[in-house]
Design a protein around this motif. Structure first.
Motif, short mmCIF file in Angstrom:
data_model
loop_
_atom_site.label_atom_id
_atom_site.label_comp_id
_atom_site.label_asym_id
_atom_site.label_seq_id
_atom_site.Cartn_x
_atom_site.Cartn_y
_atom_site.Cartn_z
N GLY A 69 0.81 -1.21 0.00
CA GLY A 69 0.00 0.00 0.00
C GLY A 69 0.84 1.26 0.00
O GLY A 69 0.51 2.25 -0.68
N PHE A 70 1.94 1.24 0.73
CA PHE A 70 2.81 2.40 0.76
C PHE A 70 3.53 2.61 -0.58
O PHE A 70 3.81 3.73 -0.98
CB PHE A 70 3.82 2.28 1.90
N ILE A 71 3.85 1.51 -1.26
CA ILE A 71 4.45 1.64 -2.59
C ILE A 71 3.49 2.34 -3.54
O ILE A 71 3.88 3.26 -4.28
CB ILE A 71 4.85 0.25 -3.15
N GLU A 72 2.23 1.91 -3.50
CA GLU A 72 1.23 2.54 -4.36
C GLU A 72 1.05 4.00 -4.00
O GLU A 72 0.94 4.87 -4.88
CB GLU A 72 -0.09 1.79 -4.24
N GLU A 73 1.06 4.31 -2.71
CA GLU A 73 0.91 5.70 -2.29
C GLU A 73 2.10 6.54 -2.73
O GLU A 73 1.95 7.68 -3.15
CB GLU A 73 0.75 5.78 -0.78
N ALA A 74 3.31 5.96 -2.66
CA ALA A 74 4.50 6.68 -3.10
C ALA A 74 4.42 7.00 -4.59
O ALA A 74 4.84 8.08 -5.03
CB ALA A 74 5.75 5.86 -2.80
N GLY A 82 9.98 14.14 -3.95
CA GLY A 82 10.48 14.55 -2.65
C GLY A 82 9.44 14.75 -1.59
O GLY A 82 9.77 15.15 -0.46
N GLU A 83 8.18 14.46 -1.88
CA GLU A 83 7.14 14.62 -0.87
C GLU A 83 7.29 13.54 0.20
O GLU A 83 7.56 12.38 -0.10
CB GLU A 83 5.75 14.53 -1.51
N LEU A 84 7.09 13.94 1.47
CA LEU A 84 7.23 13.00 2.56
C LEU A 84 6.09 11.98 2.59
O LEU A 84 4.93 12.32 2.32
CB LEU A 84 7.29 13.73 3.90
N ALA A 104 8.85 9.91 -0.91
CA ALA A 104 8.27 8.92 -1.81
C ALA A 104 9.35 8.29 -2.69
O ALA A 104 9.36 7.07 -2.92
CB ALA A 104 7.19 9.56 -2.66
N ALA A 105 10.27 9.11 -3.17
CA ALA A 105 11.34 8.60 -4.04
C ALA A 105 12.22 7.61 -3.29
O ALA A 105 12.60 6.55 -3.82
CB ALA A 105 12.18 9.75 -4.58
#
Length: 210
Positions: free
Chosen positions: A35-40, A47-49, A61-62
């Motif tokens: 889920g976090f991969i998809e959100e990233a 560069g968004e946290l 995210a990167a």
């Protein structure tokens, strides 16, 4: 070493890797990672946290994509990489002598599922860092035996043979590259005995760089 300025790379006389592990393989064991991969990716992979729960420390995210996905720049030590993929990520290390220390009981290394023991992973790592090409011949003797010999002191850093196992090396520097498995050690070498074993072997490795 791969992307730094040439003058800075030339100043490096040796590299020590303590507990090189695959962040991706560990993150794959956590149910929240996909889920976090998809959100990233939704955030553009820039560069968004990421949310606080994504990691123990603030992470962009990167950076999360780099650590958590196979195409990530930081995916260098995963056991499922092909020889070509591993050599592409680590082949540049043939330009500098390297000592890599794997922990035999690293809590961040998934167990089971047919995964190779740390001795095999250690020699695979060395092969990627010293081989002249991905198709270079594999070690000529059992991998576990080679690593055990070096870890117990029967083979010294700098001989380039890993206690009898040989991998075709591409540079004189690569011949000094060695790998060790510190038996029963955790990721951070929290046991004083394991920490001292690591320090002692680093001292021998460093002494052979002159």
């Amino acid at each position: 070493m791969k992307h730094g300025r040439s003058d800075l790379r030339a100043a490096v006389v040796g590299v020590v890797l303590q507990a090189p592990v695959s962040d991706r393989e560990y993150l794959e064991t956590l149910p929240s990672t996909e889920g976090f991969i998809e959100e990233a990716r939704v955030r553009g992979g820039g560069g968004e946290l990421m949310p606080v729960a994504a990691d123990q420390a603030p992470i962009t995210a990167a950076r999360f994509i780099s650590l958590a996905t196979k195409e990530g720049d930081d995916d260098m030590f995963s056991a499922d990489l092909t020889a070509d993929e591993r050599h592409g990520r680590l082949g540049h290390m043939a330009s500098v002598p390297t000592a890599a220390f794997l922990s035999g009981a690293d809590q961040f290394v998934p167990q089971g599922g047919g995964r190779s023991p740390p001795e095999v992973l250690a020699e695979t790592l060395r092969a990627a860092m010293v081989s002249s090409s991905p198709s270079s011949p594999p070690p000529s003797s059992p991998l576990g035996t080679a690593c055990s010999a070096a870890s117990s002191g029967r083979a010294e850093p700098g001989d380039g043979t890993r206690g009898g196992a040989s991998t075709t090396t591409s540079t004189p520097a690569a011949k000094k590259t060695v790998v060790f498995v510190i038996d029963e050690a955790d990721h951070s070498l929290s046991s004083p005995a394991h920490a001292q074993e690591f320090i002692s072997k680093v001292e021998v490795f460093a002494a052979g760089l002159g």
